[in-house]
Design a protein around this motif. Structure first.
Motif, PDB file in Angstrom:
ATOM      1  N   VAL A  48       0.837  -1.199   0.000  1.00 48.42           N
ATOM      2  CA  VAL A  48       0.000   0.000   0.000  1.00 48.42           C
ATOM      3  C   VAL A  48       0.877   1.257   0.000  1.00 48.42           C
ATOM      4  CG1 VAL A  48      -1.706   1.344   1.299  1.00 48.42           C
ATOM      5  CG2 VAL A  48      -1.899  -1.157   1.184  1.00 48.42           C
ATOM      6  N   TYR A  60       3.792   4.919  -2.892  1.00 53.91           N
ATOM      7  CA  TYR A  60       2.434   4.416  -2.793  1.00 53.91           C
ATOM      8  C   TYR A  60       2.105   3.488  -3.955  1.00 53.91           C
ATOM      9  CZ  TYR A  60       1.908   8.305   0.461  1.00 53.91           C
ATOM     10  OH  TYR A  60       2.064   9.174   1.508  1.00 53.91           O
ATOM     11  N   SER A  63      -2.998   2.238  -6.851  1.00 54.85           N
ATOM     12  CA  SER A  63      -4.415   2.168  -6.503  1.00 54.85           C
ATOM     13  C   SER A  63      -4.799   3.114  -5.368  1.00 54.85           C
ATOM     14  CB  SER A  63      -4.789   0.737  -6.120  1.00 54.85           C
ATOM     15  OG  SER A  63      -4.004   0.308  -5.026  1.00 54.85           O
ATOM     16  N   VAL A  64      -3.818   3.583  -4.602  1.00 56.66           N
ATOM     17  CA  VAL A  64      -4.132   4.455  -3.470  1.00 56.66           C
ATOM     18  C   VAL A  64      -3.500   5.842  -3.601  1.00 56.66           C
ATOM     19  CG1 VAL A  64      -4.269   2.434  -1.971  1.00 56.66           C
ATOM     20  CG2 VAL A  64      -2.183   3.816  -1.979  1.00 56.66           C
ATOM     21  N   ARG A  67      -4.980   9.367  -2.575  1.00 53.44           N
ATOM     22  CA  ARG A  67      -6.040   9.174  -1.577  1.00 53.44           C
ATOM     23  C   ARG A  67      -5.476   8.847  -0.200  1.00 53.44           C
ATOM     24  NH1 ARG A  67      -9.441   4.991  -2.036  1.00 53.44           N
ATOM     25  NH2 ARG A  67      -7.957   3.656  -3.151  1.00 53.44           N
ATOM     26  N   PHE A  68      -4.369   8.114  -0.150  1.00 48.55           N
ATOM     27  CA  PHE A  68      -3.772   7.689   1.114  1.00 48.55           C
ATOM     28  C   PHE A  68      -2.483   8.467   1.357  1.00 48.55           C
ATOM     29  CE2 PHE A  68      -5.492   3.023   1.291  1.00 48.55           C
ATOM     30  CZ  PHE A  68      -6.768   3.496   1.076  1.00 48.55           C
ATOM     31  N   MET A  83      -6.367   7.553   5.245  1.00 48.37           N
ATOM     32  CA  MET A  83      -7.065   7.018   4.076  1.00 48.37           C
ATOM     33  C   MET A  83      -8.309   7.861   3.812  1.00 48.37           C
ATOM     34  SD  MET A  83      -6.722   2.925   4.804  1.00 48.37           S
ATOM     35  CE  MET A  83      -7.864   2.948   6.171  1.00 48.37           C
ATOM     36  N   ASP A  90     -11.143  -1.052  -1.233  1.00 49.44           N
ATOM     37  CA  ASP A  90     -10.118  -0.867  -0.201  1.00 49.44           C
ATOM     38  C   ASP A  90     -10.351  -1.789   0.990  1.00 49.44           C
ATOM     39  OD1 ASP A  90     -10.280   2.639  -0.871  1.00 49.44           O
ATOM     40  OD2 ASP A  90      -8.707   1.240  -1.519  1.00 49.44           O
TER      41      ASP A  90
END
Length: 122
Positions: A48, A60, A63-64, A67-68, A83, A90
């Motif tokens: 992640v 990162y 996929s994240v 956002r994260f 998050m 997720d």
């Protein structure tokens, strides 16, 4: 031996936010790179995010990204995963892990927490 304990998981609606924390027992925590991984049912554990010992460099999963956010407070022996804009995909058990240098490969990490469940409802 580094002991890691995650917290902050839970159930949230799509579009919501959660902040995960990972507390380390070892006072040399600041010398370790830290990673967050997740594992959904029936799937392999996946990368992640990770950060260097200082928090100065982060990476990162695509996929994240955006956002994260991974961050750390070495004075508190804690690493965080903020998050935002959560999606149903997720949903997983989230784990923190420690090793001497950051890596995206789960098998490279020496120390793992027990995991915290994150469930995102649609």
């Amino acid at each position: 031996q580094v002991q890691l304990v995650e917290s902050g998981g839970g159930l949230v609606q799509a579009g919501g936010s959660l902040r995960l924390s990972c507390a380390a027992s070892e006072r040399t925590f600041s010398t370790y790179a830290m990673g967050w991984f997740r594992q959904a049912p029936g799937k392999e554990r996946e990368f992640v995010a990770h950060t260097t010992w200082s928090g100065g460099n982060t990476d990162y999963a695509d996929s994240v990204k955006g956002r994260f956010t991974i961050s750390r407070e070495n004075t508190k022996n804690t690493v965080y995963l903020q998050m935002n804009s959560l999606k149903p995909e997720d949903t997983a058990v989230y784990y923190c892990a420690a090793r001497y240098a950051p890596s995206v490969v789960p098998g490279h990490y020496n120390y793992w927490g027990q995991g915290t469940q994150v469930t995102v409802s649609s």
